[in-house]
Write an enzyme that holds these catalytic residues in place. Structure first.
Site, mmCIF file in Angstrom:
data_model
loop_
_atom_site.group_PDB
_atom_site.id
_atom_site.type_symbol
_atom_site.label_atom_id
_atom_site.label_comp_id
_atom_site.label_asym_id
_atom_site.label_seq_id
_atom_site.Cartn_x
_atom_site.Cartn_y
_atom_site.Cartn_z
ATOM 1 N N LYS A 247 13.911 -6.247 40.094
ATOM 2 C CA LYS A 247 13.563 -5.183 39.146
ATOM 3 C C LYS A 247 12.463 -5.730 38.252
ATOM 4 O O LYS A 247 12.698 -6.614 37.424
ATOM 5 C CB LYS A 247 14.775 -4.762 38.308
ATOM 6 C CG LYS A 247 14.449 -3.623 37.351
ATOM 7 C CD LYS A 247 15.601 -3.306 36.409
ATOM 8 C CE LYS A 247 15.176 -2.179 35.465
ATOM 9 N NZ LYS A 247 16.129 -2.015 34.351
ATOM 10 N N SER B 266 15.429 4.544 32.551
ATOM 11 C CA SER B 266 16.322 5.223 31.610
ATOM 12 C C SER B 266 16.105 6.729 31.583
ATOM 13 O O SER B 266 17.066 7.501 31.505
ATOM 14 C CB SER B 266 16.130 4.638 30.207
ATOM 15 O OG SER B 266 14.775 4.748 29.799
ATOM 16 N N TYR C 71 16.401 -9.418 37.606
ATOM 17 C CA TYR C 71 15.886 -8.489 36.591
ATOM 18 C C TYR C 71 14.880 -9.231 35.718
ATOM 19 O O TYR C 71 15.254 -10.083 34.911
ATOM 20 C CB TYR C 71 17.062 -7.961 35.771
ATOM 21 C CG TYR C 71 16.750 -6.925 34.714
ATOM 22 C CD1 TYR C 71 15.506 -6.325 34.590
ATOM 23 C CD2 TYR C 71 17.744 -6.526 33.822
ATOM 24 C CE1 TYR C 71 15.252 -5.375 33.620
ATOM 25 C CE2 TYR C 71 17.506 -5.574 32.846
ATOM 26 C CZ TYR C 71 16.258 -5.002 32.751
ATOM 27 O OH TYR C 71 16.013 -4.059 31.780
#
Length: 297
Positions: free
Chosen positions: A165, A208, A137
């Site tokens: 990511k 999100s 990440y």
């Protein structure tokens, strides 16, 4: 090893109650809501999930509940990153035990760790994950860790790493990573550039705002696969209008408020020190919730 992880993955929010405790019932509803809206998977316990204002025990509870609701239905990635390697390892072992498909970890932050210390941190987590692929990440804006392209190349070629990511607006770097690693599963991390990230080489995304409009992002994927750039851009523009509002309200609390108006989340609060949404934005958020519910059908 991680090719089955490609797709549109919602970065799952973590609902809390009025007393700031985990709201397990709302969490279960949110997981089911994401499944019903056609999301490919969930990224659990990351930045959107407010992981760093939760105890280790709470983070494990969230992983367990999500696995109970979604294992075998959609793909599950457990974000297990902590500043502490030992705590990250504990969460990785829990993710394996609960049946997650992969683990992920942000680069360790706050202290100025050397790059070799970062590598050792990932190696230890991968070992504790016992065969689950690692999703590195990279989020320099929040972690403060600015990895060079060479350092990213080193991390994604560590044994056990299957995906990255990439939460960065540097689309040139996204394309460079794809060019260097054609088989790497590569996620776009910033929702507002999802379509551009796919064109730069991403296989999908983790975001999100997928929690409230995941079908729009699936629509972008479909349009680009069909070569329909105009539709993809139109959908991205509609997503970005929502993101514009959420940036004004505070993204996580704004998302929770929309989900509250959708009857998914009981209490639209984040954990302190995050405060509530300013009341002046509530009419806009309620109207957005109604619009999205009507659009979803």
């Amino acid at each position: 090893m991680a090719t089955n992880l490609r797709g549109v993955m919602a970065a799952l929010l973590t609902p809390f109650d009025q007393q700031q405790a985990l709201d397990k019932a709302s969490l279960r509803r949110l997981v089911q809501f994401n499944i019903q809206q056609g999301i490919d998977g969930l990224y659990v316990g990351g930045s959107t999930g407010e992981a760093f204002v939760q105890s280790l025990s709470e983070r494990e509870q969230v992983l367990e509940i999500v696995a109970e609701e979604a294992k075998g239905k959609i793909k599950l990635i457990a974000h297990v990153g902590c500043v502490s390697t030992a705590e990250s390892q504990q969460l990785a072992a829990s993710a394996k035990r609960y049946g997650f498909d992969a683990v992920s970890a942000v680069t360790p932050f706050y202290y100025p760790f050397s790059f070799e210390e970062h590598c050792d941190h990932y190696r230890a987590i991968i070992d504790s994950a016992d065969g689950l692929p690692m999703v590195v990440y990279n989020i320099p804006a929040l972690s403060g860790v600015k990895l060079s392209l060479d350092q990213i190349n080193t991390l994604v070629t560590l044994p056990g790493v299957g995906a990255l990511k990439q939460t960065s607006g540097d689309l040139y770097q996204m394309e460079q990573i794809r060019r260097e690693h054609p088989d790497l599963v590569l996620y776009n991390g910033y929702d507002e550039i999802f379509a551009s990230g796919l064109l730069a080489g991403a296989d999908g995304g983790i975001g999100s705002t997928y929690n409230i409009m995941g079908w729009r992002y699936q629509g972008i994927v479909k349009a680009l696969k069909e070569g329909d750039i105009q539709t993809a851009q139109k959908l991205q523009t509609e997503c970005n209008k929502v993101i514009d509002l959420l940036i004004k309200t505070g993204v996580f609390r704004g998302l929770k408020t929309v989900l509250h108006y959708m009857d998914v989340v009981s209490v639209p609060l984040c954990r302190k020190p995050f405060g509530p949404v300013d009341e002046k934005y509530l009419p806009e958020l309620k109207a957005l919730a109604q619009q999205l519910m009507q659009e979803r059908g």
